[in-house]
Design a protein around this motif. Structure first.
Motif, PDB file in Angstrom:
ATOM      1  N   THR A  91     -13.733 -27.914 -16.616  1.00  0.00           N
ATOM      2  CA  THR A  91     -13.820 -28.840 -17.738  1.00  0.00           C
ATOM      3  C   THR A  91     -15.274 -29.112 -18.103  1.00  0.00           C
ATOM      4  N   TYR A  92     -15.526 -29.167 -19.406  1.00  0.00           N
ATOM      5  CA  TYR A  92     -16.878 -29.469 -19.894  1.00  0.00           C
ATOM      6  C   TYR A  92     -17.282 -30.899 -19.553  1.00  0.00           C
ATOM      7  N   TRP A  93     -16.317 -31.737 -19.181  1.00  0.00           N
ATOM      8  CA  TRP A  93     -16.607 -33.113 -18.766  1.00  0.00           C
ATOM      9  C   TRP A  93     -16.870 -33.217 -17.263  1.00  0.00           C
ATOM     10  N   ASP A 139      -8.621 -11.124 -34.076  1.00  0.00           N
ATOM     11  CA  ASP A 139      -8.126 -11.914 -32.937  1.00  0.00           C
ATOM     12  C   ASP A 139      -7.998 -11.022 -31.702  1.00  0.00           C
ATOM     13  N   ARG A 140      -7.484 -11.629 -30.627  1.00  0.00           N
ATOM     14  CA  ARG A 140      -7.382 -10.908 -29.348  1.00  0.00           C
ATOM     15  C   ARG A 140      -5.921 -10.707 -28.964  1.00  0.00           C
ATOM     16  N   ARG A 141      -5.040 -10.621 -29.972  1.00  0.00           N
ATOM     17  CA  ARG A 141      -3.606 -10.632 -29.667  1.00  0.00           C
ATOM     18  C   ARG A 141      -3.084  -9.361 -29.008  1.00  0.00           C
ATOM     19  N   ALA A 178      -3.104 -15.897 -16.424  1.00  0.00           N
ATOM     20  CA  ALA A 178      -2.243 -16.213 -17.569  1.00  0.00           C
ATOM     21  C   ALA A 178      -3.135 -16.800 -18.646  1.00  0.00           C
ATOM     22  N   LYS A 179      -3.653 -15.916 -19.487  1.00  0.00           N
ATOM     23  CA  LYS A 179      -4.579 -16.349 -20.530  1.00  0.00           C
ATOM     24  C   LYS A 179      -3.976 -16.023 -21.893  1.00  0.00           C
ATOM     25  N   TYR A 180      -3.796 -17.056 -22.670  1.00  0.00           N
ATOM     26  CA  TYR A 180      -3.104 -16.927 -23.953  1.00  0.00           C
ATOM     27  C   TYR A 180      -4.074 -16.810 -25.118  1.00  0.00           C
ATOM     28  N   ILE A 228     -10.008 -26.178 -22.091  1.00  0.00           N
ATOM     29  CA  ILE A 228     -10.914 -25.366 -22.928  1.00  0.00           C
ATOM     30  C   ILE A 228     -11.596 -26.134 -24.060  1.00  0.00           C
ATOM     31  N   SER A 229     -12.430 -25.381 -24.772  1.00  0.00           N
ATOM     32  CA  SER A 229     -13.305 -25.966 -25.791  1.00  0.00           C
ATOM     33  C   SER A 229     -12.566 -26.790 -26.846  1.00  0.00           C
ATOM     34  N   GLY A 230     -11.437 -26.269 -27.352  1.00  0.00           N
ATOM     35  CA  GLY A 230     -10.722 -26.993 -28.406  1.00  0.00           C
ATOM     36  C   GLY A 230     -10.092 -28.278 -27.889  1.00  0.00           C
ATOM     37  N   LEU A 246     -16.740  -8.904 -21.564  1.00  0.00           N
ATOM     38  CA  LEU A 246     -17.789  -8.319 -22.399  1.00  0.00           C
ATOM     39  C   LEU A 246     -18.000  -9.039 -23.724  1.00  0.00           C
ATOM     40  N   ASP A 247     -17.131  -9.986 -24.070  1.00  0.00           N
ATOM     41  CA  ASP A 247     -17.158 -10.498 -25.453  1.00  0.00           C
ATOM     42  C   ASP A 247     -18.464 -11.172 -25.847  1.00  0.00           C
ATOM     43  N   GLU A 248     -19.151 -11.780 -24.894  1.00  0.00           N
ATOM     44  CA  GLU A 248     -20.434 -12.403 -25.251  1.00  0.00           C
ATOM     45  C   GLU A 248     -21.512 -11.348 -25.522  1.00  0.00           C
ATOM     46  N   VAL A 272      -4.642 -20.522 -15.211  1.00  0.00           N
ATOM     47  CA  VAL A 272      -3.897 -20.626 -16.464  1.00  0.00           C
ATOM     48  C   VAL A 272      -4.847 -21.180 -17.514  1.00  0.00           C
ATOM     49  N   LYS A 273      -4.777 -20.619 -18.723  1.00  0.00           N
ATOM     50  CA  LYS A 273      -5.708 -21.010 -19.770  1.00  0.00           C
ATOM     51  C   LYS A 273      -5.095 -20.713 -21.131  1.00  0.00           C
ATOM     52  N   PRO A 274      -5.155 -21.613 -22.109  1.00  0.00           N
ATOM     53  CA  PRO A 274      -5.621 -22.994 -22.047  1.00  0.00           C
ATOM     54  C   PRO A 274      -4.750 -23.857 -21.117  1.00  0.00           C
ATOM     55  N   PHE A 286     -15.491 -22.559 -28.764  1.00  0.00           N
ATOM     56  CA  PHE A 286     -16.190 -21.678 -27.818  1.00  0.00           C
ATOM     57  C   PHE A 286     -16.894 -20.535 -28.547  1.00  0.00           C
ATOM     58  N   ARG A 287     -16.295 -20.108 -29.651  1.00  0.00           N
ATOM     59  CA  ARG A 287     -16.877 -18.969 -30.371  1.00  0.00           C
ATOM     60  C   ARG A 287     -18.277 -19.317 -30.879  1.00  0.00           C
ATOM     61  N   GLU A 288     -18.486 -20.579 -31.271  1.00  0.00           N
ATOM     62  CA  GLU A 288     -19.852 -20.975 -31.641  1.00  0.00           C
ATOM     63  C   GLU A 288     -20.727 -21.083 -30.393  1.00  0.00           C
TER      64      GLU A 288
HETATM   65  C1  PBG Z   1     -13.828 -14.821 -22.726  1.00  0.00           C
HETATM   66  C2  PBG Z   1     -13.624 -16.291 -22.652  1.00  0.00           C
HETATM   67  C3  PBG Z   1     -13.240 -17.157 -23.677  1.00  0.00           C
HETATM   68  C4  PBG Z   1     -13.219 -18.442 -23.126  1.00  0.00           C
HETATM   69  C5  PBG Z   1     -13.587 -18.328 -21.798  1.00  0.00           C
HETATM   70  N1  PBG Z   1     -13.812 -16.982 -21.506  1.00  0.00           N
HETATM   71  C6  PBG Z   1     -13.015 -16.891 -25.107  1.00  0.00           C
HETATM   72  C7  PBG Z   1     -11.858 -16.108 -25.545  1.00  0.00           C
HETATM   73  O1  PBG Z   1     -11.066 -15.584 -24.765  1.00  0.00           O
HETATM   74  O2  PBG Z   1     -11.724 -15.939 -26.773  1.00  0.00           O
HETATM   75  C8  PBG Z   1     -12.844 -19.688 -23.864  1.00  0.00           C
HETATM   76  C9  PBG Z   1     -13.265 -20.967 -23.213  1.00  0.00           C
HETATM   77  C10 PBG Z   1     -13.124 -22.158 -24.077  1.00  0.00           C
HETATM   78  O3  PBG Z   1     -12.590 -22.080 -25.207  1.00  0.00           O
HETATM   79  O4  PBG Z   1     -13.537 -23.235 -23.626  1.00  0.00           O
HETATM   80  N2  PBG Z   1     -15.099 -14.462 -22.225  1.00  0.00           N
END
Ligand code: PBG
Length: 330
Positions: free
Chosen positions: A319-321, A220-222, A199-201, A280-282, A125-127, A251-253, A209-211
């Protein structure tokens, strides 16, 4: 002494030419293993660059269709879609609106490329929320796990009706895979699969990604994403998701968690479940920024990054690439 000056065993022999290096290479990454994450912005008439991710854009519906076709032609096999709505609200209602941007984009891409790409939708839902959290909030402002599950169930069915092949629950709510599986089955979408962000950290590397999604998040999402000090915990998360019906676990990142990825590849491998990792984005932005400064060889860094993620145990890499890397790998 002579043994030291003239070694009997010489591993360098297997590195003397490109041909012999190819012959003994242990890892071969193929374009078919890549998935392109893509952003689509409601109401956009042309692509908008994302400054924190040079080379990545918020697509219009038209440019997204073209990007999907290009990815398929390059040999990429999947696309993960993220929607950027114009209006956000506390419940993220845009996510469950059949006319919401993400659901329209899913239908667009399926109509454009059919089965040439596995079409995936971010199930979170975050978007769509005005507070930017991955779920709905209770009276105290905490993310309400079980109230969120109902929203995810509805979102999964709407995405399935739009034609999605795999939903990607990424909100780290407990029980999300089971609830989504049940909702899909109840609605008759037996063939829609689940790519679980298991496994999402909680990571600083999501910053760019936030932009990309115009995130409204402060804080944060901790309280729901995992703590980076833990690896064993990811095994528990993955086993739960497999039990709940995940078709692929992720697994992410990727880069800061390659040890976790290796561990999950072993655990999921035992269970016969494929493993994905999200570059991921970073991770993308670091390479692009260093390359733009002339500090690293961009293409070599891209290939080394993706090969390392594959070597660590990922069968599938987001991957964005993806489209460019498919060309480099071919
Ligand atoms: C949540 C979501 C995020 C990413 C993918 N799905 C953001 C988050 O959990 O804060 C991040 C992807 C990226 O940084 O490339 N909808």
């Amino acid at each position: 002494m002579s043994e030291i000056l003239r070694p009997v065993v010489r591993p360098r022999r297997l590195r003397t030419s490109a041909a012999i290096r190819d012959l003994v290479a242990e890892t071969t990454l193929r374009p078919r293993q890549l998935v392109l994450p893509a952003f689509v912005r409601e109401g956009a008439t042309e692509p908008t660059p994302i400054s924190t991710m040079p080379g990545v854009v918020q697509h219009s519906r038209d440019s997204l269709r073209r990007a999907a076709t290009e990815a398929a032609e390059a040999g990429v096999r999947g696309i993960m879609l993220f929607g950027v709505p114009v209006t956000k609200d506390p419940l993220g209602t845009g996510a469950t609106d059949p006319e919401g941007i993400l659901n329209l984009a899913i239908a667009d891409v399926v109509a454009e490329v059919g089965d040439a790409l596995v079409v995936m939708g971010d199930l979170c839902l975050d978007e769509f929320t005005d507070h930017g959290h991955c779920g709905v909030l209770d009276e105290q402002g905490r993310v309400d796990n079980d109230a969120t599950l109902q929203r995810y169930a509805d979102m999964a069915v709407v995405q399935a009706e739009a034609g999605v092949h795999l939903v990607g629950p990424s909100g780290m709510m407990d029980g999300q895979v089971a609830v989504v599986r049940d909702a899909l089955d109840e609605a008759g979408h037996l063939d829609v699969g689940i790519l679980a962000y298991s496994a999402k950290y909680a990571s600083a590397f999501y910053g760019p990604f936030r932009e990309a999604v115009d995130s409204a998040l402060t804080g944060d999402r901790r309280t729901y994403q995992q703590d980076g000090r833990n690896a064993r915990e990811s095994v528990r998360e993955v086993l739960l998701d497999i039990d709940e019906g995940a078709d692929i676990v992720m697994v992410k990142p990727a880069l800061a968690y390659l040890d976790v990825l290796r561990r999950i590849a072993d655990v999921a491998g035992e269970a016969g479940v494929p493993v994905a990792a999200y570059n991921i984005s970073g991770e993308y932005a670091m390479v692009e920024a260093a390359a733009a400064n002339g500090w690293i060889d961009r293409e070599a860094a891209i290939l080394e990054t993706l090969t390392s993620i594959h070597r660590a145990g990922a069968d599938v890499i987001l991957t964005y690439w993806a489209t460019e890397a498919a060309g480099l790998l071919d």
